[in-house]
Motif scaffolding. Structure first.
Motif, PDB file in Angstrom:
ATOM      1  N   GLU A  29      47.446  36.238  24.677  1.00 28.41           N
ATOM      2  CA  GLU A  29      48.621  36.007  25.337  1.00 28.41           C
ATOM      3  C   GLU A  29      48.434  37.140  26.552  1.00 28.41           C
ATOM      4  O   GLU A  29      47.859  38.252  26.166  1.00 28.41           O
ATOM      5  CB  GLU A  29      50.042  36.301  24.764  1.00 28.41           C
ATOM      6  N   CYS A  30      48.549  36.668  27.811  1.00 32.39           N
ATOM      7  CA  CYS A  30      48.231  37.384  28.857  1.00 32.39           C
ATOM      8  C   CYS A  30      49.285  38.117  29.241  1.00 32.39           C
ATOM      9  O   CYS A  30      50.787  37.693  29.400  1.00 32.39           O
ATOM     10  CB  CYS A  30      47.795  36.557  30.181  1.00 32.39           C
ATOM     11  N   THR A  31      49.292  39.575  29.429  1.00 32.70           N
ATOM     12  CA  THR A  31      50.310  40.225  29.940  1.00 32.70           C
ATOM     13  C   THR A  31      50.862  40.098  31.414  1.00 32.70           C
ATOM     14  O   THR A  31      51.845  40.600  31.735  1.00 32.70           O
ATOM     15  CB  THR A  31      50.034  41.596  29.573  1.00 32.70           C
ATOM     16  N   TYR A  32      50.263  39.294  31.896  1.00 27.03           N
ATOM     17  CA  TYR A  32      50.418  39.285  33.547  1.00 27.03           C
ATOM     18  C   TYR A  32      51.184  37.920  33.886  1.00 27.03           C
ATOM     19  O   TYR A  32      52.310  37.988  34.215  1.00 27.03           O
ATOM     20  CB  TYR A  32      49.039  39.132  34.329  1.00 27.03           C
TER      21      TYR A  32
ATOM     22  N   LYS B 205      52.090  35.945  31.204  1.00 29.68           N
ATOM     23  CA  LYS B 205      52.889  35.551  29.900  1.00 29.68           C
ATOM     24  C   LYS B 205      52.242  34.186  29.171  1.00 29.68           C
ATOM     25  O   LYS B 205      53.182  33.551  28.419  1.00 29.68           O
ATOM     26  CB  LYS B 205      54.308  35.579  29.812  1.00 29.68           C
ATOM     27  N   ARG B 206      51.257  33.591  29.506  1.00 26.10           N
ATOM     28  CA  ARG B 206      50.706  32.562  28.848  1.00 26.10           C
ATOM     29  C   ARG B 206      49.684  32.604  27.835  1.00 26.10           C
ATOM     30  O   ARG B 206      48.972  33.690  27.841  1.00 26.10           O
ATOM     31  CB  ARG B 206      50.273  31.538  29.946  1.00 26.10           C
ATOM     32  N   SER B 207      49.460  31.881  26.857  1.00 27.46           N
ATOM     33  CA  SER B 207      48.434  31.858  25.703  1.00 27.46           C
ATOM     34  C   SER B 207      47.267  31.384  26.180  1.00 27.46           C
ATOM     35  O   SER B 207      47.390  30.611  26.972  1.00 27.46           O
ATOM     36  CB  SER B 207      49.125  31.559  24.470  1.00 27.46           C
ATOM     37  N   GLY B 208      46.300  31.803  25.392  1.00 28.73           N
ATOM     38  CA  GLY B 208      44.911  31.266  25.458  1.00 28.73           C
ATOM     39  C   GLY B 208      43.973  32.299  26.408  1.00 28.73           C
ATOM     40  O   GLY B 208      42.628  31.873  26.498  1.00 28.73           O
ATOM     41  N   HIS B 209      44.238  33.266  26.911  1.00 28.03           N
ATOM     42  CA  HIS B 209      43.450  34.198  27.852  1.00 28.03           C
ATOM     43  C   HIS B 209      44.173  35.480  27.893  1.00 28.03           C
ATOM     44  O   HIS B 209      45.342  35.732  27.503  1.00 28.03           O
ATOM     45  CB  HIS B 209      43.239  33.627  29.149  1.00 28.03           C
ATOM     46  N   ASP B 210      43.321  36.615  28.243  1.00 24.36           N
ATOM     47  CA  ASP B 210      44.012  37.900  28.495  1.00 24.36           C
ATOM     48  C   ASP B 210      44.097  38.181  30.137  1.00 24.36           C
ATOM     49  O   ASP B 210      43.793  37.330  30.800  1.00 24.36           O
ATOM     50  CB  ASP B 210      43.084  39.107  27.660  1.00 24.36           C
ATOM     51  N   LYS B 211      44.457  39.382  30.201  1.00 27.71           N
ATOM     52  CA  LYS B 211      44.823  39.629  31.473  1.00 27.71           C
ATOM     53  C   LYS B 211      43.333  39.675  32.582  1.00 27.71           C
ATOM     54  O   LYS B 211      43.604  39.365  33.625  1.00 27.71           O
ATOM     55  CB  LYS B 211      45.493  41.035  31.671  1.00 27.71           C
ATOM     56  N   ASP B 212      42.382  40.149  31.644  1.00 28.69           N
ATOM     57  CA  ASP B 212      41.194  40.202  32.517  1.00 28.69           C
ATOM     58  C   ASP B 212      40.581  39.105  33.147  1.00 28.69           C
ATOM     59  O   ASP B 212      39.768  38.901  33.725  1.00 28.69           O
ATOM     60  CB  ASP B 212      40.223  41.083  31.531  1.00 28.69           C
ATOM     61  N   ASN B 213      40.996  37.876  32.142  1.00 31.25           N
ATOM     62  CA  ASN B 213      40.487  36.434  32.571  1.00 31.25           C
ATOM     63  C   ASN B 213      41.779  35.558  33.275  1.00 31.25           C
ATOM     64  O   ASN B 213      41.660  34.570  32.945  1.00 31.25           O
ATOM     65  CB  ASN B 213      39.739  35.841  31.338  1.00 31.25           C
ATOM     66  N   CYS B 214      42.679  36.223  33.755  1.00 32.14           N
ATOM     67  CA  CYS B 214      43.852  35.650  34.128  1.00 32.14           C
ATOM     68  C   CYS B 214      43.414  35.073  35.788  1.00 32.14           C
ATOM     69  O   CYS B 214      43.139  35.763  36.353  1.00 32.14           O
ATOM     70  CB  CYS B 214      45.086  36.592  34.452  1.00 32.14           C
ATOM     71  N   TYR B 215      43.461  33.587  35.683  1.00 31.94           N
ATOM     72  CA  TYR B 215      43.223  33.190  36.929  1.00 31.94           C
ATOM     73  C   TYR B 215      44.292  33.327  38.080  1.00 31.94           C
ATOM     74  O   TYR B 215      44.115  33.340  39.321  1.00 31.94           O
ATOM     75  CB  TYR B 215      42.941  31.497  36.787  1.00 31.94           C
ATOM     76  N   GLN B 216      45.559  33.388  37.470  1.00 35.54           N
ATOM     77  CA  GLN B 216      46.588  33.593  38.555  1.00 35.54           C
ATOM     78  C   GLN B 216      46.598  35.277  39.195  1.00 35.54           C
ATOM     79  O   GLN B 216      46.694  35.060  40.430  1.00 35.54           O
ATOM     80  CB  GLN B 216      48.023  33.744  37.841  1.00 35.54           C
ATOM     81  N   LEU B 217      45.782  36.129  38.351  1.00 37.21           N
ATOM     82  CA  LEU B 217      45.479  37.564  38.970  1.00 37.21           C
ATOM     83  C   LEU B 217      44.207  37.548  39.887  1.00 37.21           C
ATOM     84  O   LEU B 217      44.389  38.420  40.740  1.00 37.21           O
ATOM     85  CB  LEU B 217      45.619  38.370  37.797  1.00 37.21           C
TER      86      LEU B 217
ATOM     87  N   PHE C 139      55.127  29.722  50.001  1.00 36.25           N
ATOM     88  CA  PHE C 139      54.450  29.627  48.680  1.00 36.25           C
ATOM     89  C   PHE C 139      55.079  30.586  47.805  1.00 36.25           C
ATOM     90  O   PHE C 139      55.818  31.464  48.069  1.00 36.25           O
ATOM     91  CB  PHE C 139      52.947  30.182  49.075  1.00 36.25           C
ATOM     92  N   TYR C 140      55.062  29.899  46.589  1.00 35.83           N
ATOM     93  CA  TYR C 140      55.748  30.465  45.522  1.00 35.83           C
ATOM     94  C   TYR C 140      55.045  30.873  44.255  1.00 35.83           C
ATOM     95  O   TYR C 140      54.124  30.069  43.731  1.00 35.83           O
ATOM     96  CB  TYR C 140      56.971  29.455  45.043  1.00 35.83           C
ATOM     97  N   TYR C 141      55.389  31.909  43.605  1.00 37.38           N
ATOM     98  CA  TYR C 141      54.954  32.331  42.192  1.00 37.38           C
ATOM     99  C   TYR C 141      56.108  32.210  41.238  1.00 37.38           C
ATOM    100  O   TYR C 141      56.984  32.763  41.617  1.00 37.38           O
ATOM    101  CB  TYR C 141      54.454  33.739  42.201  1.00 37.38           C
ATOM    102  N   VAL C 142      56.064  31.215  40.061  1.00 38.66           N
ATOM    103  CA  VAL C 142      56.943  31.092  39.228  1.00 38.66           C
ATOM    104  C   VAL C 142      56.174  31.700  38.142  1.00 38.66           C
ATOM    105  O   VAL C 142      55.593  31.174  37.291  1.00 38.66           O
ATOM    106  CB  VAL C 142      57.375  29.760  39.074  1.00 38.66           C
ATOM    107  N   HIS C 143      57.019  32.720  37.512  1.00 35.19           N
ATOM    108  CA  HIS C 143      56.323  33.462  36.330  1.00 35.19           C
ATOM    109  C   HIS C 143      57.370  33.271  35.016  1.00 35.19           C
ATOM    110  O   HIS C 143      58.633  32.929  35.044  1.00 35.19           O
ATOM    111  CB  HIS C 143      56.424  35.205  36.578  1.00 35.19           C
TER     112      HIS C 143
END
Length: 441
Positions: free
Chosen positions: A256-259, A261-273, A437-441
């Protein structure tokens, strides 16, 4: 008188005797698979002699079976067999050789003529064979192929260098010396990287092993290395598959990504970040929704979006399909306003082009808006904050302030970085501030 009376029945010849011919052994028979050319006499002659010997007819070409007396009972049969042997030899001549050969009546005469015409002199031929043997190397071929070629050349050389038959007690010693020489030549041509260890073991043996034993050990080593290389290749492929499966299989689904909040990857591999690889879109939930409907939208990667924003296209040019693909959530009007903001041109009267014109660099992943032009700031206050520069270096800034780009767009917390060689806009923040443009977390 025998042979002179037509009523006398012809003698019967037992199979495998000199004058016997099987009904299938006619003049059209090709007894040798090797055809004589201008440069293979030794190979051809050895094959012919071997086949004639198997049919008990070698004496017709080496002179041991001579023409009998005309009154002899075998006189007529000798002529039949002799003519058949002449036809057999002629059938093994290449087309280029046949045109130069006049068929004689005697098989030995034909045999001697072919030897005189196409057998090279012993001296030049021996020199050529020794050169070929010295140059015979394995060269990435299999051991069997290499040994076959070397053995063929050595047998040809032995047919030219004929030693007298020795029956004394030293005969075995000379035979052993000859075999040791062949073994050393065989080891000399093997690939040293693959067979260096087994060659050292063979040559350090006292006495040296026989040629057959040495060949068997080298082939066994080759099989062992082949199996080992295949196992290593299979293991590498399996490890690569396991690594790929771990990154995208069930194990990764539990992350689960801490950035975002989605599962399947971590923060280091987050495409949104960090942005999508190669400037593309992907990942789970990668379909962009419309901003006004609360859908999740992700920006393009750094390189592609920056290239689109930094193009030299005019403000009034129509928006292309590639532009819409860069940020699919923007309308044509919104896209033109964004281009105007980035390039410093005016879109109506909403933006101040004089101030925006100084912003000549964009970055979708910058930590903050940054500028080296102090004249853009309306107010400044001291801070202490480290910041990374585009060239990969870092510096510590001590001031931050506010930049008014237009009556609708005010950039707060802009870092004043004197060491920066350009002004840097964080495009994602710019889009959020302009409500484009919008980011929805």
């Amino acid at each position: 008188m025998a042979g002179g009376n037509d009523n006398t029945p012809p003698p019967k010849y037992e199979p495998f005797t000199d004058y016997y011919l099987h009904p299938t052994e006619g003049s059209q028979l090709v007894i040798c698979p090797v055809l004589l050319t201008i440069d293979n006499y030794e190979v051809w002659s050895r094959s012919i002699r071997n086949n004639l010997r198997s049919k008990s007819k070698l004496g017709f070409v080496d002179g041991s079976i001579v023409l009998p007396d005309p009154k002899h009972p075998n006189f007529r049969q000798w002529g039949i067999v002799n003519s058949t042997v002449v036809a057999w030899i002629y059938n093994t001549l290449d087309v280029s050789i046949r045109s130069t050969v006049i068929i004689p009546d005697n098989a030995k005469t034909l045999w001697d003529d072919l030897r005189d015409c196409y057998s090279l002199g012993n001296g030049p031929r021996i020199f050529e064979l020794k050169h070929d043997i010295a140059d015979c190397k394995q060269r990435t071929r299999s051991v069997a192929v290499y040994y076959g070629e070397l053995n063929k050349l050595q047998n040809l050389l032995s047919s030219y260098v004929k030693l007298s038959v020795c029956t004394c007690s030293a005969a075995k010693e000379y035979a052993k010396l000859y075999e040791d020489e062949l073994l050393q030549q065989f080891c000399l041509g093997l690939e040293p990287k693959k067979f260096g260890s087994v060659v050292s073991t063979l040559l350090m043996s006292d006495p040296l092993p026989s040629m057959n034993d040495a060949y068997a050990k080298v082939v066994a080593e080759e099989c062992k290395k082949t199996v080992s290389e295949a196992h290593e290749s299979s293991s590498s492929a399996t490890n690569g598959f396991n690594a790929t499966g771990t990154a995208s299989g069930r194990t990764s689904d539990r992350m689960e990504c801490t950035y975002c909040k989605r599962s399947g990857h971590d923060k280091d591999n987050c495409y949104q970040l960090h942005g999508f690889p190669g400037g593309g879109r992907g990942g789970r939930g990668g379909r962009g929704g419309r901003g006004d409907s609360g859908g999740r939208s992700y920006g393009k990667g750094k390189g592609e979006f920056a290239g689109a924003a930094g193009s030299s296209r005019g403000n009034n040019e129509p928006v292309s399909d590639s532009d819409r693909g860069s940020v699919p959530t923007l309308s044509d009007v919104q896209w033109k306003e964004l281009m105007s903001a980035v390039k410093g041109t005016k879109s109506g009267s909403s933006l101040d082009g004089n101030k925006l014109g100084t912003y000549n660099s964009i970055d979708t992943g910058a930590s903050n808006h940054m500028s080296s032009n102090i004249d853009l700031f309306t107010d400044l206050h001291d801070i202490s904050s480290p910041v990374g520069l585009p060239n990969g270096k870092s510096t510590t800034v001590t001031k931050e302030g506010r930049v008014i780009l237009s009556d609708k767009l005010i950039l707060n917390n802009v870092l004043y970085v004197p060491a920066l060689k350009c002004n840097l806009l964080f495009v994602s923040q710019l889009l959020e501030k302009t409500m484009l443009f919008y980011y929805v977390h």
